[in-house]
Design an enzyme around this catalytic site. Structure first.
Site, PDB file in Angstrom:
ATOM      1  N   GLU A   7      -8.621 -12.189  -6.963  1.00 41.73           N
ATOM      2  CA  GLU A   7      -8.466 -12.865  -5.671  1.00 41.73           C
ATOM      3  C   GLU A   7      -9.493 -13.995  -5.581  1.00 41.73           C
ATOM      4  OE1 GLU A   7      -7.631 -10.679  -2.139  1.00 41.73           O
ATOM      5  OE2 GLU A   7      -8.926 -11.973  -0.924  1.00 41.73           O
ATOM      6  N   ASP A  56       2.449   1.755   3.230  1.00 41.18           N
ATOM      7  CA  ASP A  56       3.420   0.743   3.663  1.00 41.18           C
ATOM      8  C   ASP A  56       4.816   1.200   3.252  1.00 41.18           C
ATOM      9  OD1 ASP A  56       1.459  -1.102   4.568  1.00 41.18           O
ATOM     10  OD2 ASP A  56       1.255  -1.962   2.557  1.00 41.18           O
ATOM     11  N   HIS A  90       0.884  -1.163   0.000  1.00 35.11           N
ATOM     12  CA  HIS A  90       0.000   0.000   0.000  1.00 35.11           C
ATOM     13  C   HIS A  90       0.923   1.215   0.000  1.00 35.11           C
ATOM     14  CE1 HIS A  90      -2.752  -2.928   2.214  1.00 35.11           C
ATOM     15  NE2 HIS A  90      -3.322  -2.702   1.041  1.00 35.11           N
ATOM     16  N   ASP A 132      -9.907 -14.994   3.551  1.00 39.03           N
ATOM     17  CA  ASP A 132      -8.464 -15.067   3.226  1.00 39.03           C
ATOM     18  C   ASP A 132      -7.814 -16.306   3.819  1.00 39.03           C
ATOM     19  OD1 ASP A 132      -8.825 -12.651   1.933  1.00 39.03           O
ATOM     20  OD2 ASP A 132      -7.971 -11.433   3.534  1.00 39.03           O
TER      21      ASP A 132
HETATM   22  C1  GLO Z   1      -9.287  -6.992   0.704  1.00 36.75           C
HETATM   23  C2  GLO Z   1      -8.272  -6.995  -0.337  1.00 36.75           C
HETATM   24  C3  GLO Z   1      -6.998  -6.310   0.093  1.00 36.75           C
HETATM   25  C4  GLO Z   1      -6.194  -5.914  -1.117  1.00 36.75           C
HETATM   26  C5  GLO Z   1      -4.986  -5.081  -0.764  1.00 36.75           C
HETATM   27  C6  GLO Z   1      -4.251  -4.603  -1.996  1.00 36.75           C
HETATM   28  O1  GLO Z   1     -10.293  -7.613   0.640  1.00 36.75           O
HETATM   29  O2  GLO Z   1      -8.036  -8.305  -0.765  1.00 36.75           O
HETATM   30  O3  GLO Z   1      -6.246  -7.160   0.914  1.00 36.75           O
HETATM   31  O4  GLO Z   1      -5.786  -7.029  -1.826  1.00 36.75           O
HETATM   32  O5  GLO Z   1      -5.378  -4.003   0.001  1.00 36.75           O
HETATM   33  O6  GLO Z   1      -4.966  -3.638  -2.633  1.00 36.75           O
HETATM   34 MG    MG Z   2      -6.600  -9.025  -2.094  1.00 40.43          MG
END
Ligand code: GLO
Ligand code: MG
Length: 354
Positions: free
Chosen positions: A219, A61, A58, A259
């Site tokens: 994702e 970060d 981020h 996750d």
């Molecule tokens: C949340 C997302 C988050 C993003 C990360 C990168 O649901 O998966 O983890 O992947 O902030 O933008």
């Molecule tokens: Mg993500």
């Protein structure tokens, strides 16, 4: 529009990435941290020994509290991080503007109803691009966390999509090299998110002023939350040459974004994601296999990383499974339209029984 030709299998040596937020102290919405603080700066030294060479960031970060700093201070801090990455042999994969934390983004960032708050989001996005460029990183990720609504009537969705497209075009114009990777998610934190699937993201890419610089990051859990099969979502993006990265993980049904470890809920689903990536030659152009996995709150330790190494090794076991899968037998079963036999053969192959 051009679909790439099928590129059956490969010998890609996969490169892996994750973001520092994946090493956490176990806080959840119902309780605080349960593990001692593991400082951000100490995380980078863990990457290589754990088998990872890509770092997902981020903006804050890279440069903590970047909002309070001058452009020179931001660049100075970024160049320190760049040197640190070079010394550790790490590659910054992407930088994402963290547009879901600040008070100005309570009702969304680019799609907020407030013009002042939309201006804030654009300002923050410019800073994020500046950080990415100074890190020598070619992409920013837009996880459009708060672009959506809690009640439908609060926003004009058509105008919201137009605003998102305007922002994409503004980014493309602001920097002539940067790529935009959209990470779709259908809900959480909003009730209904805009750009909920990779289909929406690819449509935005084609509608933009430079489609080849707008891609997607898929994702697993987000696809499942949309009620879709993650491997099919990946296949769709790959067919359009638009899969820039992945956040592999897993999700056990329709609930909060879990996750979980890759393959932890659905091993066959994980196999199919690896199969689709392998068959398309994903990784051969330098793409990273990204993980977005959360350590279980129950796990003890200081700097807990087993979820990362376990997910990575599960991926590699599944690569072996894909490469050792009998393609001739598969072709025969497909030819005979004997999908009952095909299903049993796949399950036995996954279990390692003849
Ligand atoms: C949340 C997302 C988050 C993003 C990360 C990168 O649901 O998966 O983890 O992947 O902030 O933008
Ligand atoms: Mg993500």
């Amino acid at each position: 529009m051009c679909f790439t030709a099928v590129n059956m299998s490969q010998d890609t040596t996969y490169r892996f990435s994750f973001g520092p937020w994946n090493i956490s102290e176990g806080a959840d919405p119902f309780g605080p941290e349960v593990r001692p603080l593991f400082p951000h700066e100490s995380k980078f030294a863990l990457y290589r020994p754990l088998g990872f060479e890509g770092v997902q960031f981020h903006d804050d970060d890279v440069v903590p509290e970047l909002e309070t700093l001058t452009p020179d201070q931001i660049l100075k801090k970024t160049s320190e991080v760049r040197t640190m990455l070079e010394n550790q042999g790490l590659t910054p994969e992407f930088v994402a503007p963290r547009l879901w934390f600040p008070a100005q983004t309570v009702d969304g960032a680019y799609t907020s109803n407030s013009a002042i708050d939309r201006a804030y989001a654009w300002d923050r996005t410019q800073k994020c691009i500046d950080v990415a460029r100074a890190l020598n990183c070619k992409a920013i990720v837009l996880w459009l966390a708060r672009e959506g609504s809690y009640i439908r009537e609060s926003k004009n969705a058509r105008v919201a999509y137009q605003r998102l497209l305007e922002t994409i075009n503004q980014i493309l114009q602001y920097d002539s090299d940067i790529e935009i990777w959209i990470e779709p998610k259908p809900n959480e934190p909003t009730d209904q998110a805009y750009v909920p699937t990779i289909g929406h993201a690819v449509a935005m890419a084609y509608a933009s002023n430079d489609p080849k610089r707008v891609k997607g990051l898929i994702e697993t859990a987000h696809a499942l939350l949309a009620g879709l099969d993650a491997s099919d979502e990946m296949a769709f993006a790959l067919a359009h040459n638009k899969l820039a990265s992945v956040h592999l993980n897993d999700q056990n049904g329709l609930k909060y974004d879990q996750d979980k470890n890759f393959g932890g809920a659905n091993l066959r689903g994980a196999f199919n994601q690896v199969r689709v990536l392998e068959e398309a030659g994903f990784g051969s152009k330098g793409e990273f296999v990204g993980l977005d996995v959360k350590a279980m709150r129950t796990q003890k330790g200081h700097g807990v990383t087993a979820h990362l190494t376990n997910s990575r090794s599960l991926f590699l076991h599944l690569v072996d499974k894909v490469r050792s899968w009998d393609r001739q037998a598969e072709a025969q079963m497909i030819e005979a339209r004997d999908y009952e036999a095909l299903e049993l053969a796949i399950l036995k192959h996954l279990m390692g029984v003849k």
